[in-house]
Design a protein around this motif. Structure first.
Motif, PDB file in Angstrom:
ATOM      1  N   GLY A   1       0.640  -1.221   0.005  1.00 13.62           N
ATOM      2  CA  GLY A   1      -0.130  -0.128  -0.047  1.00 13.62           C
ATOM      3  C   GLY A   1       0.836   1.279  -0.029  1.00 13.62           C
ATOM      4  O   GLY A   1       0.301   2.254  -0.047  1.00 13.62           O
ATOM      5  N   ASP A   2       2.006   1.182   0.005  1.00 10.29           N
ATOM      6  CA  ASP A   2       3.185   2.438   0.022  1.00 10.29           C
ATOM      7  C   ASP A   2       3.327   2.614  -1.323  1.00 10.29           C
ATOM      8  O   ASP A   2       4.312   2.010  -1.927  1.00 10.29           O
ATOM      9  CB  ASP A   2       4.312   2.028   0.775  1.00 10.29           C
ATOM     10  N   ALA A   3       2.712   3.702  -2.112  1.00  8.96           N
ATOM     11  CA  ALA A   3       2.848   4.011  -3.406  1.00  8.96           C
ATOM     12  C   ALA A   3       4.230   4.608  -3.479  1.00  8.96           C
ATOM     13  O   ALA A   3       4.860   4.448  -4.664  1.00  8.96           O
ATOM     14  CB  ALA A   3       1.921   5.217  -3.699  1.00  8.96           C
ATOM     15  N   ASP A   4       5.059   5.348  -2.817  1.00  8.71           N
ATOM     16  CA  ASP A   4       6.364   5.915  -3.004  1.00  8.71           C
ATOM     17  C   ASP A   4       7.548   4.508  -2.979  1.00  8.71           C
ATOM     18  O   ASP A   4       8.436   4.564  -3.667  1.00  8.71           O
ATOM     19  CB  ASP A   4       6.567   6.713  -1.653  1.00  8.71           C
ATOM     20  N   ALA A   5       7.171   3.415  -2.065  1.00  5.84           N
ATOM     21  CA  ALA A   5       7.810   2.542  -2.006  1.00  5.84           C
ATOM     22  C   ALA A   5       7.789   1.532  -3.318  1.00  5.84           C
ATOM     23  O   ALA A   5       8.871   1.128  -3.775  1.00  5.84           O
ATOM     24  CB  ALA A   5       7.663   1.422  -0.885  1.00  5.84           C
ATOM     25  N   ALA A   6       6.632   1.878  -3.939  1.00  6.63           N
ATOM     26  CA  ALA A   6       6.450   0.835  -5.070  1.00  6.63           C
ATOM     27  C   ALA A   6       7.136   1.581  -6.265  1.00  6.63           C
ATOM     28  O   ALA A   6       7.755   0.950  -7.021  1.00  6.63           O
ATOM     29  CB  ALA A   6       4.737   0.731  -5.620  1.00  6.63           C
ATOM     30  N   GLN A   7       6.939   2.817  -6.081  1.00 10.17           N
ATOM     31  CA  GLN A   7       7.464   3.910  -7.321  1.00 10.17           C
ATOM     32  C   GLN A   7       9.132   3.588  -7.369  1.00 10.17           C
ATOM     33  O   GLN A   7       9.812   3.418  -8.264  1.00 10.17           O
ATOM     34  CB  GLN A   7       7.286   5.296  -7.205  1.00 10.17           C
ATOM     35  N   GLN A   8       9.786   3.414  -6.108  1.00  8.87           N
ATOM     36  CA  GLN A   8      11.169   3.301  -5.764  1.00  8.87           C
ATOM     37  C   GLN A   8      11.526   2.012  -6.295  1.00  8.87           C
ATOM     38  O   GLN A   8      12.711   1.673  -6.754  1.00  8.87           O
ATOM     39  CB  GLN A   8      11.540   3.412  -4.449  1.00  8.87           C
ATOM     40  N   PHE A   9      10.737   0.623  -6.001  1.00 10.93           N
ATOM     41  CA  PHE A   9      10.834  -0.617  -6.403  1.00 10.93           C
ATOM     42  C   PHE A   9      11.094  -0.468  -7.915  1.00 10.93           C
ATOM     43  O   PHE A   9      11.821  -1.491  -8.449  1.00 10.93           O
ATOM     44  CB  PHE A   9       9.894  -1.372  -5.824  1.00 10.93           C
ATOM     45  N   GLN A  10      10.044   0.292  -8.626  1.00  6.14           N
ATOM     46  CA  GLN A  10       9.983   0.054 -10.235  1.00  6.14           C
ATOM     47  C   GLN A  10      11.229   0.667 -10.804  1.00  6.14           C
ATOM     48  O   GLN A  10      11.825   0.177 -11.757  1.00  6.14           O
ATOM     49  CB  GLN A  10       8.757   0.945 -10.706  1.00  6.14           C
ATOM     50  N   ALA A  11      11.590   1.925 -10.222  1.00 10.06           N
ATOM     51  CA  ALA A  11      12.955   2.637 -10.340  1.00 10.06           C
ATOM     52  C   ALA A  11      14.228   1.643 -10.257  1.00 10.06           C
ATOM     53  O   ALA A  11      15.049   1.436 -11.351  1.00 10.06           O
ATOM     54  CB  ALA A  11      13.097   3.766  -9.703  1.00 10.06           C
ATOM     55  N   ILE A  12      14.014   0.931  -9.492  1.00 11.19           N
ATOM     56  CA  ILE A  12      15.282  -0.105  -9.052  1.00 11.19           C
ATOM     57  C   ILE A  12      15.397  -1.225  -9.701  1.00 11.19           C
ATOM     58  O   ILE A  12      16.563  -1.658 -10.478  1.00 11.19           O
ATOM     59  CB  ILE A  12      15.259  -0.456  -7.421  1.00 11.19           C
ATOM     60  N   GLN A  13      14.232  -1.695 -10.119  1.00  9.81           N
ATOM     61  CA  GLN A  13      14.178  -2.909 -10.998  1.00  9.81           C
ATOM     62  C   GLN A  13      14.569  -2.402 -12.551  1.00  9.81           C
ATOM     63  O   GLN A  13      15.174  -3.009 -13.174  1.00  9.81           O
ATOM     64  CB  GLN A  13      12.619  -3.441 -11.268  1.00  9.81           C
ATOM     65  N   LEU A  14      13.876  -1.173 -13.136  1.00 12.80           N
ATOM     66  CA  LEU A  14      14.394  -0.784 -14.298  1.00 12.80           C
ATOM     67  C   LEU A  14      15.857  -0.367 -14.446  1.00 12.80           C
ATOM     68  O   LEU A  14      16.550  -0.839 -15.612  1.00 12.80           O
ATOM     69  CB  LEU A  14      13.675   0.648 -14.544  1.00 12.80           C
ATOM     70  N   ALA A  15      16.466  -0.117 -13.437  1.00  9.75           N
ATOM     71  CA  ALA A  15      17.995   0.270 -13.301  1.00  9.75           C
ATOM     72  C   ALA A  15      18.777  -0.976 -13.440  1.00  9.75           C
ATOM     73  O   ALA A  15      19.816  -1.296 -14.331  1.00  9.75           O
ATOM     74  CB  ALA A  15      18.249   0.877 -12.038  1.00  9.75           C
ATOM     75  N   TYR A  16      18.245  -2.082 -12.550  1.00  3.23           N
ATOM     76  CA  TYR A  16      18.899  -3.408 -12.935  1.00  3.23           C
ATOM     77  C   TYR A  16      18.829  -3.858 -14.201  1.00  3.23           C
ATOM     78  O   TYR A  16      19.855  -4.332 -14.844  1.00  3.23           O
ATOM     79  CB  TYR A  16      18.261  -4.379 -11.839  1.00  3.23           C
ATOM     80  N   GLU A  17      17.642  -3.780 -14.766  1.00  2.84           N
ATOM     81  CA  GLU A  17      17.427  -4.406 -16.061  1.00  2.84           C
ATOM     82  C   GLU A  17      18.284  -3.729 -17.259  1.00  2.84           C
ATOM     83  O   GLU A  17      18.699  -4.252 -18.139  1.00  2.84           O
ATOM     84  CB  GLU A  17      15.918  -4.029 -16.635  1.00  2.84           C
ATOM     85  N   VAL A  18      18.366  -2.414 -17.027  1.00  6.61           N
ATOM     86  CA  VAL A  18      19.386  -1.598 -18.120  1.00  6.61           C
ATOM     87  C   VAL A  18      20.662  -2.193 -17.838  1.00  6.61           C
ATOM     88  O   VAL A  18      21.444  -2.383 -18.780  1.00  6.61           O
ATOM     89  CB  VAL A  18      19.381   0.006 -17.659  1.00  6.61           C
TER      90      VAL A  18
END
Length: 177
Positions: free
Chosen positions: A148-165
């Motif tokens: 339910g933490d939208a900020d944490a979800a957004q950070q998780f997506q950014a970290i996932q994208l960084a790792y994928e790159v």
């Protein structure tokens, strides 16, 4: 006749190397005070000025390290200029799959550098360190850990994208190597 000397420019083949002449060549010295090296690297004296300094390679690098391409622009103008530069240089990005398209020095792209900054790693980090940092950061902000933490979800997506790159870049390097 004993005092005359024969020129080496007669007949064929030429009897001296190409580019070896007896005339004096004009060499421009570095514009940096006290430097006696050849000044063959032009640098603008001010933005949008046709006047140039001519430095040796060492002093040109020193001068350019302090150069700010976006000086005097507000945030919107900076983004607009950066977008224009990217669109004008898109042809180079399209040619990256050819061997001559890349820089050849093994440096990382701007996307990779941003991903490394997000993971708080050095530019020369190995892939094992990247994977370790990604796991540590992802565990802290994973949606299962912070539901339910939208900020944490957004950070998780950014970290996932960084790792994928970074993962895809590592795969490309291993295919070339």
């Amino acid at each position: 006749m004993s005092g005359s000397r024969r020129s080496l420019d007669w007949g064929f083949p030429r009897w001296r190397e190409y580019g070896n002449s007896r005339e004096a060549t004009t060499v421009r010295l570095c514009d940096r005070h006290g430097c006696d090296e050849k000044g063959d690297c032009p640098a603008p004296k001010s933005p949008n000025s046709p006047e140039r300094w001519y430095f040796c390679q060492r002093h040109a690098a020193e001068y350019n390290s302090k150069w700010d391409y976006f000086e005097g622009l507000d945030k919107a103008e900076k983004e607009d200029r950066a977008k224009t530069e990217r669109s004008e240089n898109a042809g180079y990005a399209e040619a990256q799959h050819y061997g001559w398209g890349g820089s050849g020095d093994g440096s990382r792209s701007a996307d990779e550098m941003r991903a490394l900054d997000l993971l708080e790693l050095e530019p020369d980090a190995e892939f094992d360190a990247i994977k370790k940092a990604w796991r540590e950061k992802a565990k802290k902000v994973h949606p299962d850990v912070a539901p339910g933490d939208a900020d944490a979800a957004q950070q998780f997506q950014a970290i996932q994208l960084a790792y994928e790159v970074l993962r895809q870049a590592e795969e490309r390097r291993s295919w070339k190597g």
